[in-house]
Design a protein around this motif. Structure first.
Motif, PDB file in Angstrom:
ATOM      1  N   LEU A 318       0.700  -1.182  -0.124  1.00 16.35           N
ATOM      2  CA  LEU A 318       0.032  -0.091   0.060  1.00 16.35           C
ATOM      3  C   LEU A 318       0.752   1.413  -0.049  1.00 16.35           C
ATOM      4  O   LEU A 318       1.971   1.354   0.513  1.00 16.35           O
ATOM      5  CB  LEU A 318      -1.012   0.124   1.186  1.00 16.35           C
ATOM      6  N   ALA A 319       0.377   2.465  -0.631  1.00 19.59           N
ATOM      7  CA  ALA A 319       1.211   3.654  -0.542  1.00 19.59           C
ATOM      8  C   ALA A 319       0.045   4.700  -0.393  1.00 19.59           C
ATOM      9  O   ALA A 319      -0.530   5.118  -1.136  1.00 19.59           O
ATOM     10  CB  ALA A 319       1.888   3.756  -2.058  1.00 19.59           C
ATOM     11  N   PRO A 320       0.471   5.256   0.818  1.00 21.09           N
ATOM     12  CA  PRO A 320      -0.540   6.400   1.194  1.00 21.09           C
ATOM     13  C   PRO A 320      -0.156   7.839   0.365  1.00 21.09           C
ATOM     14  O   PRO A 320       1.314   7.672   0.123  1.00 21.09           O
ATOM     15  CB  PRO A 320      -0.408   6.468   2.620  1.00 21.09           C
ATOM     16  N   GLY A 321      -0.869   8.674   0.419  1.00 22.14           N
ATOM     17  CA  GLY A 321      -0.771   9.869  -0.299  1.00 22.14           C
ATOM     18  C   GLY A 321      -0.300  11.077   0.571  1.00 22.14           C
ATOM     19  O   GLY A 321       0.256  12.238   0.127  1.00 22.14           O
ATOM     20  N   CYS A 462      -0.389   8.776 -10.718  1.00 21.95           N
ATOM     21  CA  CYS A 462       0.653   8.978  -9.855  1.00 21.95           C
ATOM     22  C   CYS A 462       0.527   7.877  -8.491  1.00 21.95           C
ATOM     23  O   CYS A 462      -0.532   7.212  -8.622  1.00 21.95           O
ATOM     24  CB  CYS A 462       0.933  10.448  -9.459  1.00 21.95           C
ATOM     25  N   TRP A 463       1.363   8.080  -7.675  1.00 22.86           N
ATOM     26  CA  TRP A 463       1.047   7.427  -6.381  1.00 22.86           C
ATOM     27  C   TRP A 463       1.794   8.110  -5.504  1.00 22.86           C
ATOM     28  O   TRP A 463       2.814   8.713  -5.530  1.00 22.86           O
ATOM     29  CB  TRP A 463       1.651   5.868  -6.695  1.00 22.86           C
ATOM     30  N   GLY A 464       1.542   7.623  -4.008  1.00 21.85           N
ATOM     31  CA  GLY A 464       2.291   8.054  -2.756  1.00 21.85           C
ATOM     32  C   GLY A 464       2.246   9.565  -2.900  1.00 21.85           C
ATOM     33  O   GLY A 464       1.145  10.366  -3.004  1.00 21.85           O
ATOM     34  N   SER A 465       3.221  10.094  -2.356  1.00 22.15           N
ATOM     35  CA  SER A 465       3.201  11.505  -1.895  1.00 22.15           C
ATOM     36  C   SER A 465       3.132  12.553  -3.071  1.00 22.15           C
ATOM     37  O   SER A 465       3.027  13.697  -2.863  1.00 22.15           O
ATOM     38  CB  SER A 465       4.478  11.618  -1.073  1.00 22.15           C
TER      39      SER A 465
END
Lengths: 552, 284
Positions: A318-321, A462-465
């Motif tokens: 998982l990758a939170p933003g 896009c993904w994550g930060s």
């Protein structure tokens, strides 16, 4: 000033408290009703060198800063030299007149103020904060309230220093107060810590490494109040294996590291997969390869996270933003790791870990996934019982009359080593069946976010930060923004819905090769191009917009 | 419980005459009879590394975690953190405690983690068919050192003494009763107990005659004397010819790692919410 927002840069030497002063500015803007984001930039050293923080406040949700700022607060000459050109119009400079010269700015004799209070140099940041408050037209009582909360040590003296500098300063602009209710601000590391507490964490283990060291510090600082034990073993190999020992005996454990430390954990990642032991791994990416840029950001470990380890075994990635997602999704990571008895990788990066974000107070609602437990009536208990779901119900030692075995070798239902081809295959199938249930659960959790202009035919992937920066750029340029939070198992159905009506899309990533763009190609989606940044720094909003205008 | 109940249905695959049999039966006999001494078999967890010794995991019907090569001790640490009622025994080999996982061994001793580590030291890699290990004698000829090993062995007893181990003993598979006695005392020791077991390898390193001619029991009236322990440890360097002492070499009482890591009562959902709202308010 951009409409409805304000940006402040504070700079000085490492050891001058730039990060904590930046956090105070963030809280001040929060009190005025702004949502904030803080980006903190520091080289890998303890004293000296140049540190700076950019704090941006805006009405809407933000997760990135601009390269232009409205105020520069300079504790030293270097800050003016490096960042002077960032100043917008009208820009305000507040500087330490004992260390620098800038005739158009507001000079504050910080050395003399500290001398009058017999204060050490580190308290100079209280002076620059006091001067900033006056220059920005913030009422003193608001500042006093925030300062009193923020200056934990020597509160009275710090307040006197801030007040002296406030008197020596002059109002140059007035940051308007917005109607919004003040929100708390947290770094991504802190948000993950809060989420882990909410997830019922029992043991946190970490070997110090940027950018997740502050998660270690945060949980250690709250260990007493939260009942979490926080340990620093002899290295990342021990860190992760100790977490697996906890899991075997029934305790929820999590570990935190960066790419280098995760490389060492990979040995036991396969053990977690084979022995079916749950654990959460916070992987705070930084610029590699190898030691790379130790204190700077990257998103270059997506492929590594998905593929790490020899052999094949189920896992969750998982990758939170932003901080709010980090808090909410790390609980999901823990719950799903335990429901499906597998390792969950939580992919953050330096931008998220050490950047600061306004966060909503309420926790995410929604049913918690529960581990599947075996009843007392099941005899003999088989740790690896074959089931339709692939999930073997859990029990933890000690259980009278039962032997509970977990095994790194291929094993039978009782956990005893086997080399039998039929059993080997049945167990592999059982483990892979867990992936089906996991994918189904993930698809039901809104795992692919759509923002910007949701109907636009051109999209940013896009993904994550990069959430914050892409959403702003998408909004400004009329683009759809598609962002999977769950990356493995890849939520194909949700992704397909999110991409409906998209003619072409660009991958925006902080890495050299466009790793997410490469991942979605496996599912039949081909990006028309990529916008990549791999110099250790996050995209700034204006920088990304400019680049997108160029390529679109 | 009878010891025989602790032998699992798994097929035994050790070579005939393997020193591991002696250790297996010693453990079986001990574990079957230590309920009354605060060591009930239900609460025992055997953590095994990878090597011939590791097969004990399969052959004994005891809770277990079959870990990776060199990685028994961190797993044991996690188990003790999660549930300090569990009695954890690490069975390891010389390859997996003195080579691949040496750092964990040193740190467990440093922390005085309350576990027992049994090192099946046959001074050769058996599972990988006969290469030198950290305790093979100088000049050892194995498949990877046909002209003789050019490294000197390390002395595990000196290593453990220097690392702060609070119980150090040496046993030998050819002296079953003495072996049983020292392992029993290791189990009952509160703190990190380390038993170096000289184990013959019937196929690659059969030192039965060599050991039988040299072993003797250490006097045990001075086990609290660190200097005496150091002398005992140095008596044989695992290479040059010397007498080989057996028994408890050193022991002392000290606070255990787990004393500093008590399991706190878990937060209730309400307690958790109160903590979260406290931290939110602090940041507004």
């Amino acid at each position: 000033m951009e409409k409805g927002e304000v940006s402040v840069l504070i700079g000085g030497k490492a050891g001058e408290g730039i990060s904590s002063a930046g956090q105070v500015i963030a809280h001040l803007l929060g009190q005025l009703g702004y949502r904030i984001h803080m980006h903190f930039d520091y080289p890998s050293l303890i004293k000296g060198g140049h540190n700076f923080a950019i704090i941006r406040g805006a009405e809407g949700r933000i997760g990135a800063v601009r390269s232009r700022v409205d105020l520069v607060l300079a504790l030293d000459e270097e800050t003016l030299r490096v960042h002077g050109q960032r100043l917008g119009d009208p820009g305000v400079v507040v500087y330490n007149s004992d260390a620098a010269r800038y005739p158009a700015g507001i000079g504050i004799p910080i050395g003399s103020i500290l001398a009058a209070e017999e204060a050490p140099p580190v308290m100079g940041n209280s002076a620059i904060l006091g001067a900033f408050v006056r220059a920005a037209g913030i009422e003193w009582p608001v500042a006093e309230r925030v300062f009193s909360k923020s200056f934990r040590k020597e509160t009275a003296r710090n307040l006197r220093i801030a007040r002296r500098a406030y008197e020596a300063s002059a109002e140059r602009l007035r940051i308007p107060a917005l109607g919004g209710k003040p929100l708390p601000a947290f770094t991504g590391n802190e948000a993950m810590g809060i989420g882990l507490v909410e997830a019922g964490l029992s043991v946190y283990l970490s070997y110090p490494m940027s950018p997740t060291s502050n998660l270690l510090h945060f949980l250690a600082g709250h260990a007493g109040a939260t009942g979490i034990r926080v340990l620093q073993p002899e290295g990342e190999i021990a860190v992760f294996l100790t977490a697996l020992g906890c899991a075997y005996a029934g305790s929820r454990a999590a570990v935190g590291t960066s790419g280098g430390g995760f490389s060492l954990m990979v040995e036991a990642l396969g053990l977690a997969g084979m022995a079916e032991l749950p654990a959460v791994i916070v992987l705070g990416q930084r610029a590699g390869p190898s030691t790379g840029l130790a204190t700077y950001t990257a998103q270059a470990d997506l492929g590594f996270a998905i593929h790490a380890g020899h052999g094949e075994f189920p896992r969750l990635v998982l990758a939170p933003g932003d901080a709010g997602e980090a808090r909410a999704w790390i609980r999901i990571a823990m719950d799903l790791a335990w429901k499906y008895q597998l390792p969950a990788l939580f992919l953050a990066d330096r931008t998220l870990c050490e950047g600061m974000y306004s966060m909503d107070i309420a926790a995410a609602k929604g049913a918690r996934a529960e581990p599947v437990m075996a009843g007392d009536d099941v005899h003999p208990y088989l740790r690896y019982a074959l089931t339709d779901s692939g999930i073997s119900p859990l029990r933890f030692p000690p259980v009278d009359g039962e032997v509970i075995r977990v095994n790194s070798h291929a094993h039978d239902t009782d956990g005893i080593t086997t080399e039998d081809p039929g059993v080997t295959r049945a167990m592999a199938d059982k483990r892979q069946r867990k992936m089906l249930g996991l994918r189904g659960d993930i698809e039901g959790m809104d795992p692919v976010k759509v923002a910007g202009h949701p109907d636009a035919a051109t999209a940013l992937l896009c993904w994550g930060s990069n959430k914050g920066v892409c959403e702003e750029a998408g909004e400004a340029l009329g683009l759809r923004v598609v962002r999977p939070v769950a990356l493995w198992p890849f939520p194909e159905e949700s992704f397909s819905r999110a991409m409906e009506g998209v003619d072409h899309f660009l991958g925006v990533e902080t890495n050299e090769s466009g790793q997410l763009a490469g991942l979605v190609r496996r599912f039949g989606y081909r990006a028309s191009g990529t916008v990549l940044k791999y110099d250790g720094r996050p995209f700034m909003v204006d920088e990304l917009e400019q680049e997108l205008r160029r390529v679109l | 419980m009878k010891g025989i109940d602790l032998i699992s249905h798994a097929k035994n695959t050790w070579c005939p005459g393997c020193g591991n049999f002696a250790i297996q039966h010693t453990l079986k006999d001990l574990l079957a009879g230590m309920d009354g001494e605060g060591f009930p078999v239900e609460k025992v967890v055997l953590v095994a590394g990878i090597g011939q010794h590791g097969k004990l995991f399969d052959f004994l019907s005891v809770n277990g975690f079959y870990s990776l090569h060199g990685r028994t001790i961190p797993v044991a640490t996690g188990i003790r953190l999660a549930n300090p009622d569990l009695r954890v025994i690490c069975v390891t080999g010389d390859g997996d405690s003195y080579a691949e996982g040496l750092d964990h061994l040193v740190f467990a001793a440093k922390r005085n983690l309350d576990i027992t580590v049994l090192v099946h030291d046959n001074r050769v890699y058996g599972l990988t068919t006969g290469q030198f290990t950290p305790t093979s004698p100088y000049g050892f000829r194995g498949h990877s050192t046909p002209r003789g090993d050019t490294e000197h062995p390390l002395n595990p007893l000196e290593l453990m003494l220097a690392s702060g181990a609070t119980f150090i003993a040496r046993g030998y598979t050819g002296r079953r009763e003495d072996l049983k006695r020292v392992i029993r005392e290791a189990f009952l020791h509160r703190g990190f107990s380390f038993v170096e077991i000289l184990q013959i390898c019937a196929t690659y390193n059969d030192l039965t005659d060599y050991y039988n001619e040299r072993v003797y029991p250490w006097p045990e009236d001075d086990t609290g004397d660190r200097r005496a322990a150091a002398e005992k440890a140095a008596e044989w360097d695992y290479s040059a010819d010397a007498r080989i002492g057996l028994g408890v070499m050193y022991r002392r009482a000290a606070p255990i790692f787990e004393d500093g890591q008590p399991v706190p009562p878990p937060l209730t959902p309400e307690g958790r919410e109160a903590w979260v709202s406290g931290i939110m308010n602090e940041r507004i």
